[in-house]
Motif scaffolding. Sequence first.
Motif, PDB file in Angstrom:
ATOM      1  N   LEU A 181      -1.918 -10.623   9.421  1.00 45.55           N
ATOM      2  CA  LEU A 181      -1.922 -12.005   8.932  1.00 45.55           C
ATOM      3  C   LEU A 181      -2.657 -12.970   9.849  1.00 45.55           C
ATOM      4  O   LEU A 181      -2.919 -14.111   9.467  1.00 45.55           O
ATOM      5  CB  LEU A 181      -0.479 -12.500   8.742  1.00 45.55           C
ATOM      6  CG  LEU A 181       0.342 -11.756   7.695  1.00 45.55           C
ATOM      7  CD1 LEU A 181       1.761 -12.311   7.653  1.00 45.55           C
ATOM      8  CD2 LEU A 181      -0.317 -11.818   6.333  1.00 45.55           C
ATOM      9  N   ALA A 182      -2.995 -12.527  11.040  1.00 47.86           N
ATOM     10  CA  ALA A 182      -3.587 -13.415  12.047  1.00 47.86           C
ATOM     11  C   ALA A 182      -4.809 -14.171  11.523  1.00 47.86           C
ATOM     12  O   ALA A 182      -4.967 -15.361  11.792  1.00 47.86           O
ATOM     13  CB  ALA A 182      -3.942 -12.630  13.304  1.00 47.86           C
ATOM     14  N   GLY A 183      -5.663 -13.538  10.778  1.00 44.43           N
ATOM     15  CA  GLY A 183      -6.872 -14.177  10.285  1.00 44.43           C
ATOM     16  C   GLY A 183      -6.659 -15.076   9.072  1.00 44.43           C
ATOM     17  O   GLY A 183      -7.606 -15.699   8.592  1.00 44.43           O
ATOM     18  N   TYR A 184      -5.432 -15.146   8.573  1.00 45.94           N
ATOM     19  CA  TYR A 184      -5.137 -15.919   7.363  1.00 45.94           C
ATOM     20  C   TYR A 184      -4.207 -17.107   7.617  1.00 45.94           C
ATOM     21  O   TYR A 184      -3.742 -17.733   6.679  1.00 45.94           O
ATOM     22  CB  TYR A 184      -4.520 -15.017   6.298  1.00 45.94           C
ATOM     23  CG  TYR A 184      -5.437 -13.896   5.888  1.00 45.94           C
ATOM     24  CD1 TYR A 184      -6.493 -14.127   5.005  1.00 45.94           C
ATOM     25  CD2 TYR A 184      -5.275 -12.617   6.402  1.00 45.94           C
ATOM     26  CE1 TYR A 184      -7.347 -13.114   4.635  1.00 45.94           C
ATOM     27  CE2 TYR A 184      -6.128 -11.590   6.034  1.00 45.94           C
ATOM     28  CZ  TYR A 184      -7.165 -11.841   5.154  1.00 45.94           C
ATOM     29  OH  TYR A 184      -8.021 -10.830   4.792  1.00 45.94           O
ATOM     30  N   ARG A 239      -8.286 -18.246  -2.146  1.00 42.66           N
ATOM     31  CA  ARG A 239      -7.962 -19.605  -1.706  1.00 42.66           C
ATOM     32  C   ARG A 239      -6.558 -19.958  -2.168  1.00 42.66           C
ATOM     33  O   ARG A 239      -6.084 -19.493  -3.196  1.00 42.66           O
ATOM     34  CB  ARG A 239      -8.963 -20.619  -2.222  1.00 42.66           C
ATOM     35  CG  ARG A 239      -8.931 -20.839  -3.710  1.00 42.66           C
ATOM     36  CD  ARG A 239      -9.912 -21.925  -4.160  1.00 42.66           C
ATOM     37  NE  ARG A 239      -9.897 -22.045  -5.597  1.00 42.66           N
ATOM     38  CZ  ARG A 239      -9.045 -22.788  -6.289  1.00 42.66           C
ATOM     39  NH1 ARG A 239      -8.128 -23.493  -5.662  1.00 42.66           N
ATOM     40  NH2 ARG A 239      -9.100 -22.839  -7.607  1.00 42.66           N
ATOM     41  N   LEU A 240      -5.901 -20.780  -1.369  1.00 35.15           N
ATOM     42  CA  LEU A 240      -4.557 -21.239  -1.716  1.00 35.15           C
ATOM     43  C   LEU A 240      -4.626 -22.250  -2.854  1.00 35.15           C
ATOM     44  O   LEU A 240      -5.574 -23.030  -2.950  1.00 35.15           O
ATOM     45  CB  LEU A 240      -3.886 -21.902  -0.508  1.00 35.15           C
ATOM     46  CG  LEU A 240      -3.453 -20.985   0.621  1.00 35.15           C
ATOM     47  CD1 LEU A 240      -2.945 -21.811   1.795  1.00 35.15           C
ATOM     48  CD2 LEU A 240      -2.393 -20.000   0.158  1.00 35.15           C
ATOM     49  N   LEU A 241      -3.593 -22.246  -3.682  1.00 31.07           N
ATOM     50  CA  LEU A 241      -3.449 -23.251  -4.745  1.00 31.07           C
ATOM     51  C   LEU A 241      -2.462 -24.299  -4.264  1.00 31.07           C
ATOM     52  O   LEU A 241      -1.291 -24.278  -4.609  1.00 31.07           O
ATOM     53  CB  LEU A 241      -2.929 -22.612  -6.038  1.00 31.07           C
ATOM     54  CG  LEU A 241      -3.845 -21.653  -6.751  1.00 31.07           C
ATOM     55  CD1 LEU A 241      -3.172 -21.115  -8.014  1.00 31.07           C
ATOM     56  CD2 LEU A 241      -5.160 -22.330  -7.109  1.00 31.07           C
ATOM     57  N   PRO A 283      -0.154 -17.224   4.626  1.00 28.75           N
ATOM     58  CA  PRO A 283      -1.037 -16.127   5.029  1.00 28.75           C
ATOM     59  C   PRO A 283      -0.821 -14.852   4.216  1.00 28.75           C
ATOM     60  O   PRO A 283      -1.770 -14.105   3.974  1.00 28.75           O
ATOM     61  CB  PRO A 283      -0.726 -15.912   6.509  1.00 28.75           C
ATOM     62  CG  PRO A 283       0.559 -16.593   6.754  1.00 28.75           C
ATOM     63  CD  PRO A 283       0.682 -17.676   5.742  1.00 28.75           C
ATOM     64  N   CYS A 284       0.413 -14.604   3.754  1.00 30.61           N
ATOM     65  CA  CYS A 284       0.648 -13.425   2.913  1.00 30.61           C
ATOM     66  C   CYS A 284      -0.089 -13.559   1.589  1.00 30.61           C
ATOM     67  O   CYS A 284      -0.699 -12.600   1.103  1.00 30.61           O
ATOM     68  CB  CYS A 284       2.141 -13.217   2.673  1.00 30.61           C
ATOM     69  SG  CYS A 284       3.004 -12.527   4.092  1.00 30.61           S
ATOM     70  N   ALA A 285      -0.036 -14.751   0.981  1.00 29.62           N
ATOM     71  CA  ALA A 285      -0.750 -14.974  -0.279  1.00 29.62           C
ATOM     72  C   ALA A 285      -2.254 -14.791  -0.079  1.00 29.62           C
ATOM     73  O   ALA A 285      -2.919 -14.119  -0.873  1.00 29.62           O
ATOM     74  CB  ALA A 285      -0.431 -16.364  -0.823  1.00 29.62           C
ATOM     75  N   LEU A 286      -2.797 -15.376   0.976  1.00 28.80           N
ATOM     76  CA  LEU A 286      -4.232 -15.261   1.233  1.00 28.80           C
ATOM     77  C   LEU A 286      -4.650 -13.819   1.539  1.00 28.80           C
ATOM     78  O   LEU A 286      -5.692 -13.359   1.064  1.00 28.80           O
ATOM     79  CB  LEU A 286      -4.645 -16.175   2.380  1.00 28.80           C
ATOM     80  CG  LEU A 286      -4.734 -17.656   2.040  1.00 28.80           C
ATOM     81  CD1 LEU A 286      -4.909 -18.484   3.315  1.00 28.80           C
ATOM     82  CD2 LEU A 286      -5.854 -17.926   1.049  1.00 28.80           C
TER      83      LEU A 286
END
Length: 145
Positions: free
Chosen positions: A83-86, A122-124, A108-111
């Motif tokens: 998850l570090a990059g998100y 992309r996040l909504l 970060p989990c969603a991304l």
Amino acid sequence: MLPTAAAPPYASPTQVVAGLGCRRGCSRDELLELLIHSLARHELTVNNLAGLASIAHKGDEAGLHGLAEYLGLELVFFSPEQLAGYQTPTGASALSQATTGSPAVAEPCALALAARMGAFARLLGEKDRSASATCALATFTDTSI
């Protein structure tokens, strides 16, 4: 000529994934209610969902597994390293960092799952919260079409 508001007949429905964080013992029903609320904010339904994700630290949470089973969706768990990059600048929490090893979970989990499923993840908007859970939605472009 088609009206400008109409989608072309070949447009695929919006696909989203949900990143979920929760306290220990959070129920499937609470997670489902939060998820439905999050989707509705974006005029989406569970039919738009392509998958669910959480952090590996929550791998034994019955509520998360129950939700995935109920919806018939894959539930993917990510390590803090994955998850570090998100991570997003607004999602960080000292409590999350101390508990899970990640400064944030839902976003970060969603991304991470959206990026795994397609391109241009992309996040909504902002994550939603209930008493015991958080939910973030991310969309992606399906590159298999």
